[in-house]
Design a protein around this motif. Structure first.
Motif, PDB file in Angstrom:
ATOM      1  N   LEU A   1      24.811  22.252 -17.594  1.00 17.80           N
ATOM      2  CA  LEU A   1      23.496  22.675 -18.061  1.00 17.80           C
ATOM      3  C   LEU A   1      22.493  21.532 -17.979  1.00 17.80           C
ATOM      4  O   LEU A   1      21.336  21.723 -17.570  1.00 17.80           O
ATOM      5  N   VAL A   2      22.936  20.327 -18.329  1.00 17.00           N
ATOM      6  CA  VAL A   2      22.044  19.166 -18.298  1.00 17.00           C
ATOM      7  C   VAL A   2      21.600  18.854 -16.873  1.00 17.00           C
ATOM      8  O   VAL A   2      20.436  18.491 -16.641  1.00 17.00           O
ATOM      9  N   LEU A   3      22.486  19.002 -15.901  1.00 14.93           N
ATOM     10  CA  LEU A   3      22.136  18.671 -14.522  1.00 14.93           C
ATOM     11  C   LEU A   3      21.388  19.797 -13.819  1.00 14.93           C
ATOM     12  O   LEU A   3      20.537  19.551 -12.966  1.00 14.93           O
ATOM     13  N   LEU A   4      21.691  21.045 -14.163  1.00 16.10           N
ATOM     14  CA  LEU A   4      21.052  22.177 -13.485  1.00 16.10           C
ATOM     15  C   LEU A   4      19.658  22.472 -14.030  1.00 16.10           C
ATOM     16  O   LEU A   4      18.793  22.961 -13.294  1.00 16.10           O
ATOM     17  N   THR A   5      19.432  22.206 -15.302  1.00 13.14           N
ATOM     18  CA  THR A   5      18.130  22.529 -15.895  1.00 13.14           C
ATOM     19  C   THR A   5      16.977  21.798 -15.217  1.00 13.14           C
ATOM     20  O   THR A   5      15.946  22.427 -14.900  1.00 13.14           O
ATOM     21  N   PRO A   6      17.068  20.488 -14.943  1.00 12.52           N
ATOM     22  CA  PRO A   6      15.959  19.838 -14.232  1.00 12.52           C
ATOM     23  C   PRO A   6      15.730  20.403 -12.829  1.00 12.52           C
ATOM     24  O   PRO A   6      14.583  20.461 -12.372  1.00 12.52           O
ATOM     25  N   VAL A   7      16.804  20.813 -12.162  1.00 13.06           N
ATOM     26  CA  VAL A   7      16.651  21.413 -10.830  1.00 13.06           C
ATOM     27  C   VAL A   7      15.857  22.709 -10.928  1.00 13.06           C
ATOM     28  O   VAL A   7      14.911  22.945 -10.165  1.00 13.06           O
ATOM     29  N   ALA A   8      16.230  23.562 -11.890  1.00 17.80           N
ATOM     30  CA  ALA A   8      15.514  24.821 -12.073  1.00 17.80           C
ATOM     31  C   ALA A   8      14.065  24.578 -12.492  1.00 17.80           C
ATOM     32  O   ALA A   8      13.146  25.273 -12.035  1.00 17.80           O
ATOM     33  N   ALA A   9      13.852  23.582 -13.351  1.00 22.66           N
ATOM     34  CA  ALA A   9      12.486  23.275 -13.792  1.00 22.66           C
ATOM     35  C   ALA A   9      11.628  22.785 -12.622  1.00 22.66           C
ATOM     36  O   ALA A   9      10.468  23.192 -12.473  1.00 22.66           O
ATOM     37  N   ALA A  10      12.198  21.922 -11.797  1.00 20.94           N
ATOM     38  CA  ALA A  10      11.458  21.434 -10.629  1.00 20.94           C
ATOM     39  C   ALA A  10      11.146  22.571  -9.664  1.00 20.94           C
ATOM     40  O   ALA A  10      10.059  22.619  -9.056  1.00 20.94           O
ATOM     41  N   TYR A  11      12.075  23.490  -9.530  1.00 23.64           N
ATOM     42  CA  TYR A  11      11.853  24.665  -8.677  1.00 23.64           C
ATOM     43  C   TYR A  11      10.684  25.492  -9.191  1.00 23.64           C
ATOM     44  O   TYR A  11       9.809  25.920  -8.418  1.00 23.64           O
ATOM     45  N   ALA A  12      10.630  25.704 -10.493  1.00 22.57           N
ATOM     46  CA  ALA A  12       9.523  26.475 -11.074  1.00 22.57           C
ATOM     47  C   ALA A  12       8.194  25.755 -10.878  1.00 22.57           C
ATOM     48  O   ALA A  12       7.185  26.370 -10.494  1.00 22.57           O
ATOM     49  N   VAL A  13       8.172  24.454 -11.117  1.00 24.76           N
ATOM     50  CA  VAL A  13       6.929  23.686 -10.987  1.00 24.76           C
ATOM     51  C   VAL A  13       6.423  23.714  -9.550  1.00 24.76           C
ATOM     52  O   VAL A  13       5.212  23.880  -9.297  1.00 24.76           O
ATOM     53  N   ALA A  14       7.324  23.562  -8.580  1.00 26.98           N
ATOM     54  CA  ALA A  14       6.911  23.586  -7.176  1.00 26.98           C
ATOM     55  C   ALA A  14       6.288  24.931  -6.807  1.00 26.98           C
ATOM     56  O   ALA A  14       5.271  24.978  -6.090  1.00 26.98           O
ATOM     57  N   GLN A  15       6.848  26.013  -7.302  1.00 19.76           N
ATOM     58  CA  GLN A  15       6.258  27.328  -7.042  1.00 19.76           C
ATOM     59  C   GLN A  15       4.872  27.449  -7.667  1.00 19.76           C
ATOM     60  O   GLN A  15       3.928  27.947  -7.040  1.00 19.76           O
ATOM     61  N   LEU A  16       4.767  26.998  -8.909  1.00 20.94           N
ATOM     62  CA  LEU A  16       3.497  27.117  -9.621  1.00 20.94           C
ATOM     63  C   LEU A  16       2.399  26.288  -8.974  1.00 20.94           C
ATOM     64  O   LEU A  16       1.220  26.646  -9.036  1.00 20.94           O
ATOM     65  N   LEU A  17       2.765  25.201  -8.336  1.00 24.07           N
ATOM     66  CA  LEU A  17       1.767  24.343  -7.708  1.00 24.07           C
ATOM     67  C   LEU A  17       1.419  24.774  -6.289  1.00 24.07           C
ATOM     68  O   LEU A  17       0.255  24.730  -5.884  1.00 24.07           O
ATOM     69  N   LEU A  18       2.421  25.206  -5.516  1.00 22.15           N
ATOM     70  CA  LEU A  18       2.216  25.425  -4.087  1.00 22.15           C
ATOM     71  C   LEU A  18       1.938  26.876  -3.708  1.00 22.15           C
ATOM     72  O   LEU A  18       1.230  27.136  -2.727  1.00 22.15           O
ATOM     73  N   VAL A  19       2.495  27.823  -4.435  1.00 24.85           N
ATOM     74  CA  VAL A  19       2.437  29.224  -3.996  1.00 24.85           C
ATOM     75  C   VAL A  19       1.616  30.096  -4.928  1.00 24.85           C
ATOM     76  O   VAL A  19       0.859  30.959  -4.480  1.00 24.85           O
ATOM     77  N   VAL A  20       1.741  29.873  -6.222  1.00 24.74           N
ATOM     78  CA  VAL A  20       1.132  30.797  -7.188  1.00 24.74           C
ATOM     79  C   VAL A  20      -0.392  30.806  -7.140  1.00 24.74           C
ATOM     80  O   VAL A  20      -1.006  31.886  -7.111  1.00 24.74           O
ATOM     81  N   PRO A  21      -1.078  29.659  -7.135  1.00 22.28           N
ATOM     82  CA  PRO A  21      -2.541  29.696  -7.306  1.00 22.28           C
ATOM     83  C   PRO A  21      -3.273  30.427  -6.188  1.00 22.28           C
ATOM     84  O   PRO A  21      -3.204  30.040  -5.022  1.00 22.28           O
ATOM     85  N   GLY A  22      -3.948  31.500  -6.528  1.00 22.61           N
ATOM     86  CA  GLY A  22      -4.882  32.141  -5.613  1.00 22.61           C
ATOM     87  C   GLY A  22      -4.307  32.961  -4.493  1.00 22.61           C
ATOM     88  O   GLY A  22      -5.054  33.437  -3.640  1.00 22.61           O
ATOM     89  N   THR A  23      -2.999  33.162  -4.433  1.00 25.42           N
ATOM     90  CA  THR A  23      -2.426  33.938  -3.331  1.00 25.42           C
ATOM     91  C   THR A  23      -2.433  35.422  -3.672  1.00 25.42           C
ATOM     92  O   THR A  23      -2.162  35.814  -4.804  1.00 25.42           O
ATOM     93  N   GLY A  24      -2.729  36.246  -2.668  1.00 23.10           N
ATOM     94  CA  GLY A  24      -2.720  37.686  -2.851  1.00 23.10           C
ATOM     95  C   GLY A  24      -1.397  38.284  -2.448  1.00 23.10           C
ATOM     96  O   GLY A  24      -0.494  37.601  -1.946  1.00 23.10           O
ATOM     97  N   LEU A  25      -1.259  39.578  -2.667  1.00 19.99           N
ATOM     98  CA  LEU A  25      -0.027  40.278  -2.326  1.00 19.99           C
ATOM     99  C   LEU A  25       0.066  40.496  -0.821  1.00 19.99           C
ATOM    100  O   LEU A  25      -0.916  40.844  -0.167  1.00 19.99           O
TER     101      LEU A  25
END
Length: 513
Positions: free
Chosen positions: A28-52
């Motif tokens: 859990l300690v090692l996988l949680t940062p990986v999952a968190a980094a994955y979420a942050v990368a999506q929120l920064l690169l893909v989420v803002p302003g993209t349409g369907l």
């Protein structure tokens, strides 16, 4: 130096509350940062302003509050629609939907790898998660309303729990995980679930006899629970299961011997769909990791064999090859998302191989530096492709917003109808129904029926710039539209029922003197 063991201690191998609990905490300690980094990368690169996207619009429109549902063609399944419903039924915000899916996909990555904690050491699982999360298809499709990544999570969950249940008949949670993983895959893409179940069913005879019935029952229950909706809908809406399967094959271009390795190589440059894939291979550097993938997978198998744990790596590898086979050999076009389930499972042997390489390179600084540099370059390239696709998504949203605004000014307002090229996305954004004339894969109305409908509802048909209108729209008013990114200009032909802003007020006032 000996390679790390392939299995963490199970509850039957260690005293209660000691090694097993420590293994869970470390994973859990090692996988949680990986999952968190994955979420942050999506929120920064893909989420803002993209349409369907086009497919996303079809899935989301089924449960949208403010737009009619688009035609739901035979190959599609409603799993992703159910997944997005909690957000789309509350708000039409695409950004809210993107954030929800980004966080949910990060949690799914964590869970689907965490179930492997009794089979692989935590560092191997963390590296596998980072390798999977660092691919641009995984990053790009994490916050998107598309089913393939969720098939990947279901496959990871099902195969990991299958191996756990095969080793330990008392692991009832593992059997439930097999059911849940297969059901998730079947709910998202029933055909992929079939290719996932096949290799697992072939492994069952090699399992000790007392565990076979439970494993077979779990595989069958998962397939039944996840695929029931698709089968029932086939009987109610498509004329039966065989008819739906036949129509689905037609829409996908027909299944046959169509090796598509070259198509998938070209698509890795950032093409979300390569159909037809007759474009030049202009960016081969984006596919270098694809050539390394079979070599690293083979290295993982060798490492497992030497440690006496070959089955733990062979089963996910076989499942990955089974899931990839139809898209590499039987479908004559490519989309990188098709192979996400295979990439998810192959991340395990690849991570095992790289862990072994890292262990050996620790005493060789030059080799260790080269390996770290190669992985960093690979990640940087994947992030660059993801950023490019995110920018493209923002440009698309801007363009479609301009198109819809112009159609609204010209009187195409709800209740309205849009047909022709890009009708699905334009109609959804405009609050209109998208209706295509029979003959295409999503035909939902006859030409005469659409002409009748246009008499009472504002209707637009979209064609490429300079193209004539279809016969049933001759005499309709032409309207040049803003350019669509990547495809150029479009022309809308508007039915007489679509009156520009101010026209209704003029009619109410009567003719001026």
């Amino acid at each position: 130096m000996a390679p790390p063991p392939l299995t963490a201690p199970s509850p039957t191998d260690a005293p209660p509350g000691s090694a097993a609990g420590a293994g869970r905490r470390r994973a859990l300690v090692l996988l949680t940062p990986v999952a968190a980094a994955y979420a942050v990368a999506q929120l920064l690169l893909v989420v803002p302003g993209t349409g369907l996207g086009w497919d996303e619009t079809v899935y989301v429109s089924q449960v949208a509050r403010d737009a009619p549902a688009a035609f739901f063609s035979a190959p599609r399944a409603r799993g992703i629609t159910l997944l997005v419903a909690p957000v789309t039924l509350v708000t039409p915000s695409v950004t809210a939907l993107r954030i929800y899916l980004a966080l949910l996909s990060a949690a799914a990555l964590l869970l689907s790898l965490w179930v492997w904690r009794r089979l692989f050491p935590a560092p191997v699982l963390a590296l596998a998660g980072a390798l999977l999360a660092g691919l641009w298809p995984t990053l790009f499709y994490g916050p998107q309303a598309m089913p393939n990544l969720w098939v990947a999570f279901g496959a990871l969950l099902a195969v990991g729990c299958f191996l756990r249940a095969a080793r330990d008949p008392g692991d009832r949670l593992a059997l439930a995980g097999v059911v849940a993983g297969i059901a998730l895959a079947a709910l998202m893409r029933p055909s992929d679930a079939v290719w996932l179940v096949l290799p697992l069913a072939c492994v069952v005879p090699a399992v000790r006899g007392g565990r076979r019935p439970a494993l077979i029952a779990a595989l069958g229950a998962g397939a039944l629970l996840g695929g029931a909706e698709w089968v029932i809908e086939a009987e109610l809406r498509y004329g039966g299961l065989l008819t739906r399967l036949h129509r689905a094959g037609e829409i996908q271009g027909g299944l046959g011997w169509h090796p598509a390795f070259g198509h998938h190589l070209r698509a890795l440059a950032g093409r979300t769909l390569c159909r037809p894939c007759d474009v030049p291979w202009s960016q081969p550097v984006t596919a270098l990791w694809w050539f390394a993938l079979p070599l690293l997978t083979a290295g993982g198998l060798v490492t497992a064999y030497r440690a006496g744990r070959l089955r733990l790596v062979l089963v996910p590898t076989a499942a990955a090859l089974s899931l990839a086979a139809p898209y590499l050999l039987l479908v004559g076009y490519a989309a990188p998302r098709f192979l996400l389930p295979a990439y998810a499972l192959l991340a395990l042997p690849v991570a095992l191989c790289l862990t072994r390489v890292f262990t050996r390179a620790r005493t060789r600084p030059l080799a260790l530096g080269v390996l770290c540099l190669a992985l960093a370059a690979h990640l940087a390239l994947q992030l660059a492709v993801t950023a490019t696709l995110g920018a493209r998504g923002r440009a698309n949203r801007t363009a479609f917003t301009a198109v819809v605004a112009e159609l609204h000014r010209q009187g195409v307002r709800p209740p309205c109808v849009v047909s022709g090229e890009e009708a699905v996305r334009v109609a959804f954004r405009a609050g209109c129904a998208s209706r295509q004339v029979y003959g295409g894969h999503d035909g939902s109305i006859t030409a005469d029926g659409l002409a009748v409908l246009a008499r009472t509802r504002p209707t637009a048909v979209l064609v490429p710039a300079g193209a004539p209108p279809p016969p049933w729209a001759r005499g309709w008013r032409p309207l040049p539209l803003p350019d669509f990114p990547g495809v150029g200009g479009r022309l809308a032909y508007l039915a007489p029922s679509a009156r520009p802003e101010g026209a209704w007020a003029s009619l109410r006032r009567g003719p001026t003197r």
